[in-house]
Design an enzyme around this catalytic site. Sequence first.
Site, PDB file in Angstrom:
ATOM      1  N   CYS A 115      -4.730 -17.504   9.366  1.00  0.00           N
ATOM      2  CA  CYS A 115      -4.896 -18.296   8.132  1.00  0.00           C
ATOM      3  C   CYS A 115      -4.713 -19.803   8.385  1.00  0.00           C
ATOM      4  CB  CYS A 115      -3.915 -17.837   7.075  1.00  0.00           C
ATOM      5  SG  CYS A 115      -4.185 -16.142   6.550  1.00  0.00           S
ATOM      6  N   HIS A 252      -3.870 -23.873   1.932  1.00  0.00           N
ATOM      7  CA  HIS A 252      -4.440 -22.552   2.193  1.00  0.00           C
ATOM      8  C   HIS A 252      -4.297 -21.728   0.915  1.00  0.00           C
ATOM      9  CE1 HIS A 252      -5.230 -18.652   3.684  1.00  0.00           C
ATOM     10  NE2 HIS A 252      -3.970 -18.279   3.773  1.00  0.00           N
ATOM     11  N   ASN A 282      -7.674 -14.616  -0.780  1.00  0.00           N
ATOM     12  CA  ASN A 282      -7.244 -15.235   0.481  1.00  0.00           C
ATOM     13  C   ASN A 282      -8.346 -15.007   1.520  1.00  0.00           C
ATOM     14  OD1 ASN A 282      -6.098 -15.940   2.914  1.00  0.00           O
ATOM     15  ND2 ASN A 282      -4.148 -14.892   2.544  1.00  0.00           N
TER      16      ASN A 282
HETATM   17  N1  ACO Z   1      -0.571  -3.403  -7.377  1.00  0.00           N
HETATM   18  C1  ACO Z   1       0.473  -2.915  -8.066  1.00  0.00           C
HETATM   19  N2  ACO Z   1       1.709  -2.827  -7.568  1.00  0.00           N
HETATM   20  C2  ACO Z   1       1.884  -3.265  -6.306  1.00  0.00           C
HETATM   21  C3  ACO Z   1       0.839  -3.784  -5.526  1.00  0.00           C
HETATM   22  C4  ACO Z   1      -0.426  -3.838  -6.114  1.00  0.00           C
HETATM   23  N3  ACO Z   1      -1.498  -4.315  -5.459  1.00  0.00           N
HETATM   24  N4  ACO Z   1       1.328  -4.132  -4.321  1.00  0.00           N
HETATM   25  C5  ACO Z   1       2.639  -3.859  -4.330  1.00  0.00           C
HETATM   26  N5  ACO Z   1       2.970  -3.322  -5.531  1.00  0.00           N
HETATM   27  C6  ACO Z   1       4.283  -2.871  -5.999  1.00  0.00           C
HETATM   28  C7  ACO Z   1       5.198  -2.486  -4.862  1.00  0.00           C
HETATM   29  O1  ACO Z   1       4.970  -1.146  -4.461  1.00  0.00           O
HETATM   30  C8  ACO Z   1       6.554  -2.652  -5.512  1.00  0.00           C
HETATM   31  O2  ACO Z   1       6.805  -1.539  -6.319  1.00  0.00           O
HETATM   32  P1  ACO Z   1       8.294  -0.933  -6.449  1.00  0.00           P
HETATM   33  O3  ACO Z   1       9.126  -2.034  -7.051  1.00  0.00           O
HETATM   34  O4  ACO Z   1       8.104   0.240  -7.345  1.00  0.00           O
HETATM   35  O5  ACO Z   1       8.703  -0.597  -5.055  1.00  0.00           O
HETATM   36  C9  ACO Z   1       6.355  -3.848  -6.449  1.00  0.00           C
HETATM   37  O6  ACO Z   1       4.926  -3.959  -6.657  1.00  0.00           O
HETATM   38  C10 ACO Z   1       6.885  -5.144  -5.889  1.00  0.00           C
HETATM   39  O7  ACO Z   1       6.400  -5.259  -4.534  1.00  0.00           O
HETATM   40  P2  ACO Z   1       6.695  -6.527  -3.692  1.00  0.00           P
HETATM   41  O8  ACO Z   1       6.088  -6.371  -2.350  1.00  0.00           O
HETATM   42  O9  ACO Z   1       8.149  -6.827  -3.790  1.00  0.00           O
HETATM   43  O10 ACO Z   1       5.889  -7.621  -4.537  1.00  0.00           O
HETATM   44  P3  ACO Z   1       5.920  -9.177  -4.405  1.00  0.00           P
HETATM   45  O11 ACO Z   1       6.313  -9.784  -5.685  1.00  0.00           O
HETATM   46  O12 ACO Z   1       6.632  -9.615  -3.160  1.00  0.00           O
HETATM   47  O13 ACO Z   1       4.374  -9.487  -4.211  1.00  0.00           O
HETATM   48  C11 ACO Z   1       2.848 -10.078  -2.490  1.00  0.00           C
HETATM   49  C12 ACO Z   1       3.709  -8.971  -3.104  1.00  0.00           C
HETATM   50  C13 ACO Z   1       1.842 -10.531  -3.522  1.00  0.00           C
HETATM   51  C14 ACO Z   1       2.159  -9.532  -1.254  1.00  0.00           C
HETATM   52  C15 ACO Z   1       3.761 -11.260  -2.109  1.00  0.00           C
HETATM   53  O14 ACO Z   1       4.858 -10.823  -1.357  1.00  0.00           O
HETATM   54  C16 ACO Z   1       3.037 -12.326  -1.373  1.00  0.00           C
HETATM   55  O15 ACO Z   1       2.135 -12.939  -1.889  1.00  0.00           O
HETATM   56  N6  ACO Z   1       3.437 -12.623  -0.132  1.00  0.00           N
HETATM   57  C17 ACO Z   1       2.796 -13.622   0.644  1.00  0.00           C
HETATM   58  C18 ACO Z   1       1.945 -12.951   1.595  1.00  0.00           C
HETATM   59  C19 ACO Z   1       0.590 -13.545   1.705  1.00  0.00           C
HETATM   60  O16 ACO Z   1       0.034 -14.197   0.849  1.00  0.00           O
HETATM   61  N7  ACO Z   1       0.031 -13.243   2.852  1.00  0.00           N
HETATM   62  C20 ACO Z   1      -1.292 -13.617   3.149  1.00  0.00           C
HETATM   63  C21 ACO Z   1      -1.419 -13.945   4.563  1.00  0.00           C
HETATM   64  S1  ACO Z   1      -0.280 -15.169   5.039  1.00  0.00           S
HETATM   65  C22 ACO Z   1      -0.661 -16.386   4.117  1.00  0.00           C
HETATM   66  O17 ACO Z   1      -1.810 -16.570   3.915  1.00  0.00           O
HETATM   67  C23 ACO Z   1       0.426 -17.177   3.538  1.00  0.00           C
END
Ligand code: ACO
Length: 325
Positions: A115, A252, A282
Site C-alpha cells: 500500500c 492512502h 482500498n
Molecule cells: N462485516 C461485519 N462484521 C465484521 C466484518 C464485516 N466485514 N469484519 C469483521 N466483523 C466483525 C468481527 O467478527 C467482530 O465481531 P465480534 O465482535 O463478534 O468478534 C467485530 O466485527 C469487530 O471486529 P474488529 O476486527 O474488531 O473490527 P474493527 O473495528 O477493528 O474493524 C477493520 C476492522 C475495518 C479491518 C479495522 O481494523 C481496520 O480498518 N484496520 C486497518 C486495516 C487496513 O485498513 N488495512 C488495509 C491494508 S493496510 C493499510 O492500507 C493501512
Amino acid sequence: MSVIRAVACGCGRYLPERVVENAELALTIDTSDAWIRTRTGIERRRFAAEGEKTSDLSIVAARRALDDAGMTGSDIDAIVLATATPDQTFPSTATRVQAAIGMSGGFAFDIQAVCAGFVFALAQADALIRTGQARRAMVIGAETFSRILDWNDRGTCVLFGDGAGALILEAREGEGTSADRGLLATDLRSDGRYNELLYVDGGPSTTGSAGVVRMAGQEVFKHAVLKLAETGATALARAGLGTADVDWLVPHQANLRIMSMTAAKLGVPMERVVVTVQDHGNTSAASIPLALSVARERGQIREGDVVLMEAIGGGLAWGAAVLRW
Ligand code: ACO
C-alpha cells in the site's frame, strides 16, 4: 542555487467498469452496508473483469496521463510501477506498459511496497530525475487486489478494490527552496518485525501460488495512525514546510477513520483532505494516484498547491512525499 526538481505535469486514472456496492457483497458474505460504511467509510469498489490484468488498468491510466501532459510514450524515459499484484511473477508489469505506450527507449521496472508502493515509487523517480538518469518519468500505482482476497474472511475481503493511477514527472530547474514546484521531500520507512500483521499467505518461493491477504486489522490500524502522522511531519520538515502550508493531504485511501485520525494528529482539517475511499475502497498502491487524479478533476489541486501524500502497508512499509504541484 539552481537544482533539478521532478515537477508534476500530468496524471490519469483508470477504474474497471464493474462497480460492486457494499449491498452486493452482503448478498454472499456475512456483512452489511452499515458495518462496512461505519468501520471503513467504503461504500463501493471496482473489480477487474475476468482476464483484465494489472497491466491493462495501468495502460489506460498511463495513456490518460500522457494526454493530460500533452505527451506521447516516446517522451517518457522511465516507468516506475508500484504493485503487489503484478500480471506475472516476471517480467515486470512496467515493461508491459512500456511496450503498450510506444516507449522504445529508456527503462521500466516494478517496485513492491504494497500500500506504500506509490510513495516509494515517487521517491525512486525523484532520485532518477535529480541524478540525471531520466528526464521524464511516469510513476504508476496499479492493483488487482480482488485476485488475492479470501472471500471467506469478511475482515479483509470487504476492504479492497482494483484500479490504477499514473503521474508524470519532468525535470525542471528550481531555486532549491520550498517555493519550487516539484517533489520537495520524501520520507521512506519500513520495519520487517511487523511482517505478520499484514501479508499474503503464498508466493513463488513458498507455495508456488499467489496466496490471499491475511491481516491483523486492529494492530495495523494502530500502527497506521501513529506512523502516518510521524512520516508526514518528517517529510514536511525536510521540505522546510509546516502543516499550515499543506493545501491538500492525499492519504492512502484505506479507511476513513485512519485518514481522519491521522489528519487530526497532523493538524490538517478534513476540508483539506482528499477522500475517495467511499468509491474506490482500498486499492493499495493505486489509491494515492487515483486520488490525485480525482482531486485534479474536481479542481481541488491547482498549480502551486502543496500536496502531502502518505501511505502505509504490509512490511510494515510506510512513507510520505511533499509535492508542490
Ligand atoms: N462485516 C461485519 N462484521 C465484521 C466484518 C464485516 N466485514 N469484519 C469483521 N466483523 C466483525 C468481527 O467478527 C467482530 O465481531 P465480534 O465482535 O463478534 O468478534 C467485530 O466485527 C469487530 O471486529 P474488529 O476486527 O474488531 O473490527 P474493527 O473495528 O477493528 O474493524 C477493520 C476492522 C475495518 C479491518 C479495522 O481494523 C481496520 O480498518 N484496520 C486497518 C486495516 C487496513 O485498513 N488495512 C488495509 C491494508 S493496510 C493499510 O492500507 C493501512
